[in-house]
Design a protein around this motif. Structure first.
Motif, PDB file in Angstrom:
ATOM      1  N   ILE A 154     -52.419  -3.903   5.527  1.00 26.43           N
ATOM      2  CA  ILE A 154     -51.817  -5.206   5.250  1.00 26.43           C
ATOM      3  C   ILE A 154     -52.768  -6.092   4.447  1.00 26.43           C
ATOM      4  O   ILE A 154     -52.331  -6.955   3.683  1.00 26.43           O
ATOM      5  N   GLU A 155     -54.064  -5.852   4.594  1.00 27.48           N
ATOM      6  CA  GLU A 155     -55.033  -6.658   3.841  1.00 27.48           C
ATOM      7  C   GLU A 155     -54.886  -6.421   2.345  1.00 27.48           C
ATOM      8  O   GLU A 155     -54.858  -7.370   1.562  1.00 27.48           O
ATOM      9  N   GLN A 156     -54.769  -5.158   1.938  1.00 27.38           N
ATOM     10  CA  GLN A 156     -54.583  -4.851   0.513  1.00 27.38           C
ATOM     11  C   GLN A 156     -53.206  -5.326   0.038  1.00 27.38           C
ATOM     12  O   GLN A 156     -53.078  -5.867  -1.056  1.00 27.38           O
ATOM     13  N   ILE A 157     -52.180  -5.123   0.866  1.00 24.77           N
ATOM     14  CA  ILE A 157     -50.836  -5.578   0.509  1.00 24.77           C
ATOM     15  C   ILE A 157     -50.828  -7.099   0.359  1.00 24.77           C
ATOM     16  O   ILE A 157     -50.263  -7.638  -0.601  1.00 24.77           O
ATOM     17  N   ILE A 211     -44.061  -3.313   7.683  1.00 18.54           N
ATOM     18  CA  ILE A 211     -45.083  -4.349   7.877  1.00 18.54           C
ATOM     19  C   ILE A 211     -45.865  -4.138   9.180  1.00 18.54           C
ATOM     20  O   ILE A 211     -47.094  -4.212   9.169  1.00 18.54           O
ATOM     21  N   PRO A 212     -45.206  -3.851  10.317  1.00 16.76           N
ATOM     22  CA  PRO A 212     -45.998  -3.609  11.534  1.00 16.76           C
ATOM     23  C   PRO A 212     -46.975  -2.433  11.384  1.00 16.76           C
ATOM     24  O   PRO A 212     -48.105  -2.487  11.883  1.00 16.76           O
ATOM     25  N   ARG A 269     -40.396  -5.807  -0.413  1.00 21.73           N
ATOM     26  CA  ARG A 269     -39.419  -4.758  -0.141  1.00 21.73           C
ATOM     27  C   ARG A 269     -40.010  -3.448  -0.631  1.00 21.73           C
ATOM     28  O   ARG A 269     -40.677  -3.411  -1.663  1.00 21.73           O
ATOM     29  N   TRP A 270     -39.773  -2.367   0.089  1.00 20.76           N
ATOM     30  CA  TRP A 270     -40.308  -1.066  -0.290  1.00 20.76           C
ATOM     31  C   TRP A 270     -39.144  -0.144  -0.639  1.00 20.76           C
ATOM     32  O   TRP A 270     -38.338   0.184   0.216  1.00 20.76           O
ATOM     33  N   ARG A 271     -39.081   0.241  -1.904  1.00 14.47           N
ATOM     34  CA  ARG A 271     -38.057   1.178  -2.350  1.00 14.47           C
ATOM     35  C   ARG A 271     -38.726   2.547  -2.460  1.00 14.47           C
ATOM     36  O   ARG A 271     -39.390   2.859  -3.435  1.00 14.47           O
ATOM     37  N   ILE A 300     -36.638   0.630   2.410  1.00 12.61           N
ATOM     38  CA  ILE A 300     -37.195   0.570   3.762  1.00 12.61           C
ATOM     39  C   ILE A 300     -37.426  -0.909   4.082  1.00 12.61           C
ATOM     40  O   ILE A 300     -38.163  -1.586   3.361  1.00 12.61           O
ATOM     41  N   PRO A 301     -36.783  -1.413   5.139  1.00 14.78           N
ATOM     42  CA  PRO A 301     -36.899  -2.844   5.444  1.00 14.78           C
ATOM     43  C   PRO A 301     -38.304  -3.210   5.934  1.00 14.78           C
ATOM     44  O   PRO A 301     -39.022  -2.379   6.498  1.00 14.78           O
TER      45      PRO A 301
END
Length: 194
Positions: free
Chosen positions: A35-38, A26-27, A11-13, A20-21
């Motif tokens: 996304i690789e680092q995440i 994610i897309p 989740r991103w606050r 932010i959902p």
């Protein structure tokens, strides 16, 4: 009626925009490559959290982490996962990776060896959102999938839709006949649980 496993969910606050959902960020992370680092951060954190829970005496068997198709295309993923588990000091069986049907369909030859290697280490493999994609039964024979996750869209219809009931019952029966675990996503009522 007891908690036996957990799933790592991002989740991103944002400090100005609030929560932010994942369907919004994610897309973008996937498209940009971030996304690789995440994904690496998430795997490390989930393994470390599993160890912390075990140290606190929580009776959890596994923590599940979603792995993006982009992560699977990156060389060294299996070794990175091995390192995360070993550094955290948990058993390989304490980690389950959630993948999508799309990954299997689009990259079958690439991921087959990786999934076999992960399975050989004892890491669980779950097929996420089953029934919403291409749902090829061949995936269940070809790949070392341990868990089928029934998408919440079918679970939400339980008690209201005979079609949802038939689909959920069929997926459960098929999965159990194949020796797979089944998870129903989004169970919120006693009727859905039953």
């Amino acid at each position: 009626g007891t908690i036996c496993s957990a799933e790592a969910l991002l989740r991103w606050r944002h400090p100005e925009r609030g929560l932010i959902p994942p369907n919004r960020f994610i897309p973008l992370a996937e498209e940009s490559g971030f996304i690789e680092q995440i994904g690496q951060w998430t795997l490390r954190e989930a393994c470390a959290q599993m160890k912390a829970w075990q140290s606190e005496g929580m009776p959890l068997d596994q923590v599940a982490v979603n792995v993006s198709p982009r992560q699977f295309r990156k060389a060294g993923l299996v070794e990175f996962i091995r390192t995360c588990v070993q550094e955290a000091g948990i058993a390989f069986g304490c980690l389950e990776l959630e993948i999508t049907e799309g990954l299997l369909m689009e990259h079958a030859t690439t991921v087959e060896g990786m999934l076999d290697e992960l399975d050989g280490m004892g890491i669980g493999i779950a097929l996420d959102d089953f029934g919403t994609g291409f749902s090829s039964m061949a995936y269940l024979q070809r790949f070392p999938v341990h868990t089928i996750k029934i998408d919440r869209v079918f679970v939400e219809g339980l008690g209201r839709s005979a079609d949802s009931h038939a689909i959920v019952a069929a997926v459960i029966a098929m999965s159990h006949a194949l020796g797979k675990n089944v998870i129903a996503e989004g169970v919120e009522t006693a009727e859905q649980l039953a």
